[in-house]
Design an enzyme around this catalytic site. Structure first.
Site, PDB file in Angstrom:
ATOM      1  N   LYS A  17      39.992  20.323  20.992  1.00  0.00           N
ATOM      2  CA  LYS A  17      41.117  21.220  21.204  1.00  0.00           C
ATOM      3  C   LYS A  17      42.107  21.098  22.390  1.00  0.00           C
ATOM      4  O   LYS A  17      43.374  21.272  22.436  1.00  0.00           O
ATOM      5  CB  LYS A  17      40.744  22.641  20.992  1.00  0.00           C
ATOM      6  CG  LYS A  17      39.772  22.953  19.728  1.00  0.00           C
ATOM      7  CD  LYS A  17      39.598  24.462  19.277  1.00  0.00           C
ATOM      8  CE  LYS A  17      38.583  24.972  20.475  1.00  0.00           C
ATOM      9  NZ  LYS A  17      37.365  24.436  20.595  1.00  0.00           N
ATOM     10  N   ARG A  92      38.786  33.727  18.545  1.00  0.00           N
ATOM     11  CA  ARG A  92      37.502  33.296  18.246  1.00  0.00           C
ATOM     12  C   ARG A  92      36.548  34.227  17.441  1.00  0.00           C
ATOM     13  O   ARG A  92      35.277  33.911  17.136  1.00  0.00           O
ATOM     14  CB  ARG A  92      36.663  33.029  19.451  1.00  0.00           C
ATOM     15  CG  ARG A  92      36.613  31.864  19.999  1.00  0.00           C
ATOM     16  CD  ARG A  92      35.939  31.764  21.520  1.00  0.00           C
ATOM     17  NE  ARG A  92      35.490  30.528  21.838  1.00  0.00           N
ATOM     18  CZ  ARG A  92      35.849  29.708  22.612  1.00  0.00           C
ATOM     19  NH1 ARG A  92      37.127  29.651  22.982  1.00  0.00           N
ATOM     20  NH2 ARG A  92      35.200  28.776  23.192  1.00  0.00           N
ATOM     21  N   ARG A 131      31.425  15.327  28.926  1.00  0.00           N
ATOM     22  CA  ARG A 131      33.008  15.753  29.438  1.00  0.00           C
ATOM     23  C   ARG A 131      33.058  16.110  30.764  1.00  0.00           C
ATOM     24  O   ARG A 131      31.962  16.719  31.472  1.00  0.00           O
ATOM     25  CB  ARG A 131      33.199  17.075  28.688  1.00  0.00           C
ATOM     26  CG  ARG A 131      34.743  17.412  28.853  1.00  0.00           C
ATOM     27  CD  ARG A 131      35.091  18.594  27.891  1.00  0.00           C
ATOM     28  NE  ARG A 131      34.409  19.859  27.816  1.00  0.00           N
ATOM     29  CZ  ARG A 131      34.713  20.775  26.948  1.00  0.00           C
ATOM     30  NH1 ARG A 131      35.574  20.700  26.083  1.00  0.00           N
ATOM     31  NH2 ARG A 131      33.922  21.845  26.977  1.00  0.00           N
ATOM     32  N   ARG A 164      31.215  21.046  33.621  1.00  0.00           N
ATOM     33  CA  ARG A 164      31.308  22.470  33.399  1.00  0.00           C
ATOM     34  C   ARG A 164      29.836  22.958  33.401  1.00  0.00           C
ATOM     35  O   ARG A 164      29.031  22.319  32.614  1.00  0.00           O
ATOM     36  CB  ARG A 164      32.111  23.085  32.299  1.00  0.00           C
ATOM     37  CG  ARG A 164      33.711  22.919  32.559  1.00  0.00           C
ATOM     38  CD  ARG A 164      34.297  23.331  31.123  1.00  0.00           C
ATOM     39  NE  ARG A 164      33.870  24.191  30.152  1.00  0.00           N
ATOM     40  CZ  ARG A 164      34.458  24.250  29.192  1.00  0.00           C
ATOM     41  NH1 ARG A 164      35.295  23.944  28.742  1.00  0.00           N
ATOM     42  NH2 ARG A 164      33.940  25.259  28.352  1.00  0.00           N
ATOM     43  N   ARG A 175      26.153  27.845  22.546  1.00  0.00           N
ATOM     44  CA  ARG A 175      27.815  27.954  22.160  1.00  0.00           C
ATOM     45  C   ARG A 175      28.109  27.578  20.596  1.00  0.00           C
ATOM     46  O   ARG A 175      28.953  28.037  20.142  1.00  0.00           O
ATOM     47  CB  ARG A 175      28.554  27.128  23.207  1.00  0.00           C
ATOM     48  CG  ARG A 175      28.836  27.474  24.478  1.00  0.00           C
ATOM     49  CD  ARG A 175      29.324  26.629  25.430  1.00  0.00           C
ATOM     50  NE  ARG A 175      30.404  26.219  25.331  1.00  0.00           N
ATOM     51  CZ  ARG A 175      31.049  25.184  25.874  1.00  0.00           C
ATOM     52  NH1 ARG A 175      30.290  24.062  26.476  1.00  0.00           N
ATOM     53  NH2 ARG A 175      32.397  24.810  25.453  1.00  0.00           N
TER      54      ARG A 175
HETATM   55  P1  AMP Z   1      36.386  27.237  26.176  1.00  0.00           P
HETATM   56  O1  AMP Z   1      36.738  26.627  27.236  1.00  0.00           O
HETATM   57  O2  AMP Z   1      37.349  27.455  25.256  1.00  0.00           O
HETATM   58  O3  AMP Z   1      35.198  26.589  25.569  1.00  0.00           O
HETATM   59  O4  AMP Z   1      35.757  28.628  26.655  1.00  0.00           O
HETATM   60  C1  AMP Z   1      34.537  28.671  27.594  1.00  0.00           C
HETATM   61  C2  AMP Z   1      34.009  30.096  27.619  1.00  0.00           C
HETATM   62  O5  AMP Z   1      34.936  31.080  27.851  1.00  0.00           O
HETATM   63  C3  AMP Z   1      33.497  30.392  26.282  1.00  0.00           C
HETATM   64  O6  AMP Z   1      32.032  30.078  25.877  1.00  0.00           O
HETATM   65  C4  AMP Z   1      33.415  31.890  26.464  1.00  0.00           C
HETATM   66  O7  AMP Z   1      32.494  32.499  27.145  1.00  0.00           O
HETATM   67  C5  AMP Z   1      35.001  32.385  27.023  1.00  0.00           C
HETATM   68  N1  AMP Z   1      35.915  32.381  26.045  1.00  0.00           N
HETATM   69  C6  AMP Z   1      37.052  31.581  25.976  1.00  0.00           C
HETATM   70  N2  AMP Z   1      37.792  31.825  25.107  1.00  0.00           N
HETATM   71  C7  AMP Z   1      37.244  33.178  24.428  1.00  0.00           C
HETATM   72  C8  AMP Z   1      37.769  33.951  23.545  1.00  0.00           C
HETATM   73  N3  AMP Z   1      38.592  33.701  22.733  1.00  0.00           N
HETATM   74  N4  AMP Z   1      36.899  35.117  23.257  1.00  0.00           N
HETATM   75  C9  AMP Z   1      35.811  35.248  23.889  1.00  0.00           C
HETATM   76  N5  AMP Z   1      35.179  34.559  24.963  1.00  0.00           N
HETATM   77  C10 AMP Z   1      35.909  33.308  25.122  1.00  0.00           C
END
Ligand code: AMP
Length: 221
Positions: A17, A92, A131, A164, A175
């Site tokens: 994404k 989400r 990654r 990360r 996740r």
């Molecule tokens: P991502 O970079 O989108 O994989 O997000 C990394 C982490 O940030 C996730 O595992 C959540 O802990 C938090 N996070 C990101 N976006 C959201 C969201 N829309 N709702 C809740 N937690 C989020």
């Protein structure tokens, strides 16, 4: 309806994404809004939001809905969103999707498309564990599929690449479970609203990007 691309990229972590959002951002001059990036920046700055979010992120859990909805509400008010936006990693949960719908309604807007990116489970784990992200500009790489020219260094800005914390094997499985339980129901939610288009997320970055642009067709013109 107002012109512009108002798009959601939906899919599990590792579906690509972030990479595709950056391509769409250039193509449609509509900013990528990554809630994950916003939260990681907040954690690095150690402010109030960062302190509240860091433990959830480290465990691979979702940050509470209202915190995220408020954060997106602020971001959507910024001038660069007038021509549209590409939401990456938000919504989400069903509650976030409802929150988004309300926010947009108040602004006299609505989404015009949700792209659901399909990637098999094995490939997700391979993508996430390899990654690497640039500390300087946020560019994304993969140690095997898309390595930088010089190991550990960003091609674009020369910044240092890092892994990360939540891309480590222990957190990845949590996740993915969180995705299945809380985010996957959004596929039906958006299908029922006739906003959903499925995209095959396997293949070269450019080819997946072309599929998305084709699926968006003239909704985002
Ligand atoms: P991502 O970079 O989108 O994989 O997000 C990394 C982490 O940030 C996730 O595992 C959540 O802990 C938090 N996070 C990101 N976006 C959201 C969201 N829309 N709702 C809740 N937690 C989020």
């Amino acid at each position: 309806m107002a012109a512009g691309a108002r798009v959601v990229l939906l899919g599990p972590p590792g579906a690509g994404k972030g990479t595709q959002a950056k391509l769409l951002e250039e193509k449609f001059a509509a900013p990528q809004i990554s809630t994950g990036d916003i939260l990681r920046k907040a954690v690095a700055e150690q402010g109030d939001l960062g302190k509240r979010a860091s433990e959830y992120i480290r465990r691979g859990e979702l940050v509470p809905d209202q915190l995220i909805i408020d954060l997106v509400a602020e971001r959507l008010k910024e001038k660069d969103c007038e021509k549209g936006f590409v939401l990456d990693g938000f919504p989400r949960t069903i509650a976030q999707a409802q929150g988004l719908e309300e926010l947009l309604k108040k602004m006299g807007l609505a989404l015009n498309c949700v792209l659901s990116v399909q990637v098999p489970h094995e490939l997700i784990v391979e993508r996430l564990s390899g990654r690497r992200t640039c500390k300087g500009c946020g560019a994304l790489y993969h140690v095997v599929f898309d390595p930088p020219k010089a190991a550990g260094t960003c091609n674009r800005c020369g910044g240092e690449l890092f892994q990360r914390d939540d891309d480590r094997a222990e957190t990845i499985s949590n996740r993915l479970k969180v995705y299945e339980d809380q985010t996957a129901p959004l596929v039906s939610y958006y299908r029922e609203r006739s906003l959903l288009k499925s995209i095959d997320g396997v293949g070269k970055v450019e080819d997946i990007g072309k599929r998305m642009i084709q699926a968006l067709g003239d909704v985002a013109a």
